[in-house]
Design an enzyme around this catalytic site. Structure first.
Site, PDB file in Angstrom:
ATOM      1  N   SER A  62     -26.890 -41.457  -2.169  1.00  0.00           N
ATOM      2  CA  SER A  62     -26.086 -40.701  -3.064  1.00  0.00           C
ATOM      3  C   SER A  62     -27.086 -40.617  -4.285  1.00  0.00           C
ATOM      4  O   SER A  62     -27.827 -41.466  -4.158  1.00  0.00           O
ATOM      5  CB  SER A  62     -24.717 -41.483  -3.345  1.00  0.00           C
ATOM      6  N   ARG A  63     -26.547 -39.728  -5.197  1.00  0.00           N
ATOM      7  CA  ARG A  63     -27.549 -39.637  -6.344  1.00  0.00           C
ATOM      8  C   ARG A  63     -27.095 -40.821  -7.313  1.00  0.00           C
ATOM      9  O   ARG A  63     -27.675 -40.980  -8.300  1.00  0.00           O
ATOM     10  CB  ARG A  63     -27.383 -38.416  -6.978  1.00  0.00           C
TER      11      ARG A  63
ATOM     12  N   TYR B 281     -31.263 -39.119  -2.172  1.00  0.00           N
ATOM     13  CA  TYR B 281     -31.064 -38.684  -0.817  1.00  0.00           C
ATOM     14  C   TYR B 281     -32.429 -38.507  -0.090  1.00  0.00           C
ATOM     15  O   TYR B 281     -32.419 -38.644   1.024  1.00  0.00           O
ATOM     16  CB  TYR B 281     -31.001 -37.040  -0.795  1.00  0.00           C
TER      17      TYR B 281
ATOM     18  N   HIS C 285     -27.111 -27.282   0.381  1.00  0.00           N
ATOM     19  CA  HIS C 285     -27.238 -27.614   1.835  1.00  0.00           C
ATOM     20  C   HIS C 285     -28.541 -27.231   2.251  1.00  0.00           C
ATOM     21  O   HIS C 285     -29.252 -27.898   3.138  1.00  0.00           O
ATOM     22  CB  HIS C 285     -26.145 -26.822   2.626  1.00  0.00           C
TER      23      HIS C 285
ATOM     24  N   LYS D 244     -20.189 -27.329   6.870  1.00  0.00           N
ATOM     25  CA  LYS D 244     -20.197 -25.692   6.651  1.00  0.00           C
ATOM     26  C   LYS D 244     -19.729 -25.584   5.125  1.00  0.00           C
ATOM     27  O   LYS D 244     -19.273 -26.296   4.471  1.00  0.00           O
ATOM     28  CB  LYS D 244     -18.947 -25.277   7.798  1.00  0.00           C
TER      29      LYS D 244
ATOM     30  N   ASP E  53     -15.382 -21.655   1.414  1.00  0.00           N
ATOM     31  CA  ASP E  53     -14.661 -22.962   1.530  1.00  0.00           C
ATOM     32  C   ASP E  53     -13.882 -22.743   2.806  1.00  0.00           C
ATOM     33  O   ASP E  53     -13.840 -23.852   3.564  1.00  0.00           O
ATOM     34  CB  ASP E  53     -13.862 -23.119   0.185  1.00  0.00           C
TER      35      ASP E  53
END
Length: 325
Positions: free
Chosen positions: A34-35, A56, A77, A95, A176
């Protein structure tokens, strides 16, 4: 396979919970990134993950990780998948795969060149029920398909609504959840000859909250796809043919369908082993074990075409995401 999870949001938690229940199949959670290091540590503690990374890049470089599940917002992505591929990791990307077909083509080409597995995590494509559905359609159980309808809608409020709609995150109902509708249609029908927007509504963020699409296919078949974030709609799909129909009460979590003809009504049930995510994980793991760079069930060509379809729809709407040329 030893999995790394990139990001710690809701979908990442579902993936982690699924892998946790697949230990007897050789699936392991090796690391999370995670950041925000505190977020990664909390996630790792919750799911018993050995390593937590505060970036990441660190996750992508972790030698204990064989494959990465990318669970970041839509707009990230492309860069996240590329990072993982460049560091020699197999990738399963949530997705929608990318925002544009050109980005998708570039990533699948890179994976092929590096000999790494890459797949879009359109998990419904791997559900057991759909194998039976395709078989019924191919054997002509309802004759020639003439019309299909599919819908999906839910309500998001507060901070969740903002995340779902922010242009900079690649938000909106089409990418979404509309992707599930269009992915379902892609599974059972040929490529459409034409896609018409019957209605579309936008939010204050400049992204879509509701759309109703009409798809026209060779031979006269039509399909209606309704997707919305702002109204609860049952995730139902109906396939009508010249000899009958097939209804899926919940096409996304597809575990049941009803076949109706003039002389019969039959219900087929295919309950999940876990929650539905397990099938795409098994597919990715099997492909890696066989040295394949992609799935033959949900191919790069299918992923790219679905991405292109949504990009074309957005273009027709005049809807561009923040940062897009």
């Amino acid at each position: 396979m030893k999995w790394g999870i990139l990001a710690t949001g809701t979908i990442a938690k579902k993936f982690a919970a699924t892998v946790e229940q697949m230990k007897d199949e050789g699936q392991q959670l090796a690391a999370v990134g995670s950041r925000n290091l505190d977020s990664a540590r909390a996630f790792a503690e919750q799911y018993g993950i050995p390593a937590a990374h505060g970036s990441y890049e660190e996750l992508a470089q972790d030698p204990a990780v064989e494959a990465v599940y990318v669970a970041t917002p839509n707009s990230m992505h492309y860069e996240n998948v590329r990072l993982c591929l460049e560091n020699g990791k197999h990738v399963l990307c949530e997705k929608p795969f990318t925002l544009t077909a050109a980005q998708a083509e570039e990533l699948y080409t890179l994976a092929e060149r590096k000999g790494l597995f890459l797949m879009e995590a359109l998990w419904i494509d791997f559900l057991p029920l759909y194998e039976k559905l395709r078989a019924l359609l191919e054997e002509g159980a309802i004759g020639r398909v003439t019309r299909v309808s599919v819908q999906y809608g839910f309500v998001a409020a507060g901070a969740r609504r903002e995340r779902k709609f922010l242009s900079g995150l690649g938000g909106g109902a089409l990418l979404d959840i509309g992707i599930y509708n269009l992915g379902f249609l892609q599974m059972i029908l040929p490529a459409p000859e034409q896609i018409e927007t019957q209605e579309v509504r936008f939010t204050e963020y400049g992204t879509d909250e509701y759309s109703r699409l009409l798809l026209r296919y060779p031979g006269g078949c039509t399909a209606e796809s309704v997707q919305t974030i702002g109204q609860e709609l049952q995730r139902v799909a109906v396939i009508e043919g010249t000899l009958g129909s097939i209804t899926l009460p919940d096409f996304q979590h597809a575990q049941e369908m009803i076949l109706r003809t003039a002389d019969t009504e039959k219900t087929f049930r295919f309950p999940f082993d876990i929650n539905g995510f397990e099938y795409q994980i098994r597919e990715a793991s099997a492909c890696v074990s066989k040295g394949r760079t992609h799935s033959e069930r949900y191919t790069p060509a299918m992923s790219i075409e679905l991405t292109r379809r949504m990009q074309d729809i957005r273009t027709a709407w005049g809807m561009k995401f923040e940062g897009e040329e």
